[in-house]
Enzyme design. Sequence first.
Site, short mmCIF file in Angstrom:
data_model
loop_
_atom_site.label_atom_id
_atom_site.label_comp_id
_atom_site.label_asym_id
_atom_site.label_seq_id
_atom_site.Cartn_x
_atom_site.Cartn_y
_atom_site.Cartn_z
N CYS A 120 -11.38 3.28 -0.37
CA CYS A 120 -10.00 3.76 0.32
C CYS A 120 -9.73 3.01 1.29
O CYS A 120 -10.48 2.59 2.41
CB CYS A 120 -9.90 5.30 0.78
SG CYS A 120 -8.50 5.78 1.42
N THR A 121 -8.44 2.53 1.53
CA THR A 121 -8.16 1.52 2.59
C THR A 121 -8.25 2.31 4.00
O THR A 121 -8.14 1.50 4.96
CB THR A 121 -6.65 1.12 2.54
OG1 THR A 121 -5.95 2.37 2.22
CG2 THR A 121 -6.48 0.22 1.05
N HIS A 122 -8.20 3.59 4.12
CA HIS A 122 -8.15 4.05 5.37
C HIS A 122 -9.68 4.21 5.92
O HIS A 122 -9.80 4.49 7.08
CB HIS A 122 -7.80 5.67 5.17
CG HIS A 122 -6.34 5.68 5.23
ND1 HIS A 122 -5.39 5.27 4.51
CD2 HIS A 122 -5.46 6.53 6.13
CE1 HIS A 122 -4.12 5.60 4.42
NE2 HIS A 122 -4.09 6.37 5.83
N ASP A 131 0.84 -1.35 0.05
CA ASP A 131 0.01 0.02 0.09
C ASP A 131 0.92 1.31 0.00
O ASP A 131 2.08 1.15 0.17
CB ASP A 131 -0.96 -0.07 1.18
CG ASP A 131 -1.70 1.24 1.45
OD1 ASP A 131 -2.34 1.61 0.37
OD2 ASP A 131 -1.81 1.97 2.40
N SER A 132 0.27 2.35 -0.19
CA SER A 132 1.02 3.72 -0.09
C SER A 132 1.44 3.79 1.27
O SER A 132 2.47 4.85 1.38
CB SER A 132 0.08 4.80 -0.61
OG SER A 132 -1.23 4.80 -0.03
N GLU A 159 -5.19 9.52 9.62
CA GLU A 159 -3.63 9.48 10.08
C GLU A 159 -3.59 10.24 11.49
O GLU A 159 -2.24 9.74 12.24
CB GLU A 159 -2.98 9.91 8.90
CG GLU A 159 -2.92 9.09 7.70
CD GLU A 159 -1.86 8.44 7.14
OE1 GLU A 159 -0.59 9.03 7.43
OE2 GLU A 159 -1.74 7.43 6.44
N CYS A 209 -4.45 -1.08 -1.98
CA CYS A 209 -4.53 0.37 -2.36
C CYS A 209 -5.37 0.70 -3.47
O CYS A 209 -4.97 0.17 -4.60
CB CYS A 209 -2.93 1.04 -2.25
SG CYS A 209 -2.99 2.75 -2.75
N ASN A 210 -6.42 1.38 -3.24
CA ASN A 210 -7.27 2.07 -4.38
C ASN A 210 -6.69 2.88 -5.06
O ASN A 210 -6.87 2.74 -6.73
CB ASN A 210 -8.53 2.45 -3.49
CG ASN A 210 -9.30 1.58 -3.02
OD1 ASN A 210 -10.47 1.04 -3.33
ND2 ASN A 210 -9.16 1.22 -1.72
N THR A 211 -5.91 3.56 -4.76
CA THR A 211 -5.28 4.74 -5.43
C THR A 211 -4.37 3.98 -6.62
O THR A 211 -4.24 4.40 -7.79
CB THR A 211 -4.51 5.70 -4.72
OG1 THR A 211 -5.35 6.38 -3.56
CG2 THR A 211 -3.88 7.02 -5.67
N TYR A 269 -0.59 8.69 -1.71
CA TYR A 269 -0.53 8.64 -3.36
C TYR A 269 -1.80 9.26 -3.88
O TYR A 269 -1.65 9.77 -4.92
CB TYR A 269 -0.49 7.16 -3.74
CG TYR A 269 0.80 6.43 -3.58
CD1 TYR A 269 1.86 6.99 -3.04
CD2 TYR A 269 0.97 5.08 -4.21
CE1 TYR A 269 3.06 6.03 -2.76
CE2 TYR A 269 2.11 4.29 -4.02
CZ TYR A 269 3.15 5.05 -3.25
OH TYR A 269 4.35 4.15 -3.19
N GLY A 270 -2.61 9.35 -3.07
CA GLY A 270 -4.26 9.95 -3.37
C GLY A 270 -4.05 11.28 -3.97
O GLY A 270 -5.11 11.59 -4.85
N1 DGL Z 1 -4.03 3.75 0.31
C1 DGL Z 1 -4.81 4.89 -0.10
C2 DGL Z 1 -6.11 4.29 -0.91
O1 DGL Z 1 -6.58 3.24 -0.70
C3 DGL Z 1 -5.11 5.90 0.59
C4 DGL Z 1 -3.85 6.79 0.93
C5 DGL Z 1 -3.14 7.47 0.13
O2 DGL Z 1 -3.89 8.51 -0.55
O3 DGL Z 1 -1.93 7.07 -0.33
O4 DGL Z 1 -6.58 4.93 -1.89
#
Ligand code: DGL
Length: 268
Positions: free
Chosen positions: A185-187, A10-11, A153, A73-75, A42-43
């Site tokens: 999004c994973t968060h 993941d990011s 975060e 990670c979705n992004t 990353y988003g």
């Molecule tokens: N892990 C990212 C996602 O699922 C969220 C955090 C990021 O922006 O890097 O999109």
Amino acid sequence: MDNRPIGVFDSGLGGLTVLSKIIEEIPTESIVYFGDCGRTPYGVKSKETIVKFTFQDIKFLLNQDIKMVVIACNTVSSNSLHEVKKEFKGIHIVEVIEPGALSAVNETVNKKVGVIGTSGTINSNVYENAIKKLDDSITVYSKACPLFVPLVEEGWWDNDIALRTAEEYLLPLKEKGIDTLVLGCTHYPLIINEIKAVLPSHIKVINQGTIVAESLDNYLKRHNEIENQLGKNYNRSFYTTDTSEMFNDMAELFYGESIFSEHAEMEM
Ligand code: DGL
């Protein structure tokens, strides 16, 4: 049988919410987790940057002798899957968009689906395309919620600010009459209570971690030559591009138990 670990990345820390579900589903698989905390988020970055980082992340995992890759990670999934599949031919890649889209299609009754995620994910239109490919009669309403990641975060997911932010972001989707919402999004699983609190109770909220874990389990079962045997020894290693102290301090919130990570030595 292939007892090599599954590589998950993941990011940053968010992918740990997906990993915790994977471990619930397939507890005996060995795992190498990589979180690019040194360069997260990353988003908000450009597609070119996300693709470049993604290639480096996957190369790091491949150097750990993994048998397959999970993009938790979705992004990353929404901006670089096409490029990843071209660059890393022969490596099995599991991503998070398709399972989430499929679940939304199965859940919606009124055919109005909401999707929330980072700006990178929402601007890519990947969820909308994936859902429409499965069922063209569904209308998808997407909304970028860039403040959710920094809130989580910061550990601010159970206070008034989180609730107020959720209210503001989700009002337009509520007004469209969605009956299903994908947390893209994973968060976001960490802020799920606040999200649910501002939505009517009939709206189904899809947490992709569980669905990704199930689809991974299915894949391993269908290809039982790569499934680890129950009762065999397994390892879990965690790497981060930031200091491991920072990762370890925060990781428990996402993963549910304490983690000891190592600093990832990689060329950036
Ligand atoms: N892990 C990212 C996602 O699922 C969220 C955090 C990021 O922006 O890097 O999109």
